[in-house]
Scaffold this motif. Structure first.
Motif, PDB file in Angstrom:
ATOM      1  N   THR A  52       0.832  -1.204   0.000  1.00 12.32           N
ATOM      2  CA  THR A  52       0.000   0.000   0.000  1.00 12.32           C
ATOM      3  C   THR A  52       0.867   1.253   0.000  1.00 12.32           C
ATOM      4  O   THR A  52       0.622   2.194  -0.764  1.00 12.32           O
ATOM      5  N   ALA A  53       1.896   1.260   0.838  1.00 14.07           N
ATOM      6  CA  ALA A  53       2.787   2.430   0.930  1.00 14.07           C
ATOM      7  C   ALA A  53       3.500   2.682  -0.389  1.00 14.07           C
ATOM      8  O   ALA A  53       3.624   3.832  -0.821  1.00 14.07           O
ATOM      9  N   GLU A  86       2.452   1.822  -3.375  1.00 19.10           N
ATOM     10  CA  GLU A  86       1.473   2.292  -4.363  1.00 19.10           C
ATOM     11  C   GLU A  86       1.207   3.779  -4.197  1.00 19.10           C
ATOM     12  O   GLU A  86       0.984   4.492  -5.171  1.00 19.10           O
ATOM     13  N   ARG A  87       1.228   4.271  -2.959  1.00 17.96           N
ATOM     14  CA  ARG A  87       0.924   5.673  -2.673  1.00 17.96           C
ATOM     15  C   ARG A  87       2.149   6.579  -2.708  1.00 17.96           C
ATOM     16  O   ARG A  87       2.013   7.795  -2.719  1.00 17.96           O
ATOM     17  N   TRP A 115       5.291   8.843  -3.628  1.00 21.46           N
ATOM     18  CA  TRP A 115       5.589   9.743  -4.732  1.00 21.46           C
ATOM     19  C   TRP A 115       6.845   9.266  -5.435  1.00 21.46           C
ATOM     20  O   TRP A 115       7.840   8.920  -4.806  1.00 21.46           O
TER      21      TRP A 115
END
Length: 106
Positions: free
Chosen positions: A85-86, A88-89, A91
């Motif tokens: 999840t991290a 994917e998010r 930058w």
């Protein structure tokens, strides 16, 4: 609280996610992430502090092995989900932005 998603942290997580069920020791993680030990180990400590990683010391006789015992790291089940999840998010600069020369360069 989740760790800061610095580029080195992203690289460590990506290295661990390549084979999330496998235990790796610090040098292996550093090689996969293309980072030095002095960068990798503080990241591993932070990730372990968040509960994303579990670690254990290798049970060997250092004299018989001719080297110190290794500390092995593995993503926890929650860590696998959180790391994916991290990442994917997180930058990341776009390919076009990376290819652009910095100000003053030409």
């Amino acid at each position: 609280m989740p760790p800061r998603m610095t580029i080195p942290t992203q690289r460590v997580l990506a290295a661990l996610l390549d084979e999330p069920e496998r235990e790796l020791y610090g040098i292996e993680i550093g090689e996969r992430a293309e980072l030095r030990s002095g960068t990798v180990h503080p990241i591993l400590a932070r990730l372990e502090g968040t509960g994303w990683l579990a670690s254990r010391w290798e049970d060997v006789d250092p004299q018989a092995e001719g080297r110190p015992a290794r500390r092995y790291y593995r993503l926890t089940a929650d860590g696998v989900v959180a790391a994916r999840t991290a990442l994917e998010r997180a930058w990341r600069p776009s390919a076009a932005r990376r290819a652009r020369p910095a100000l003053g360069e030409a």
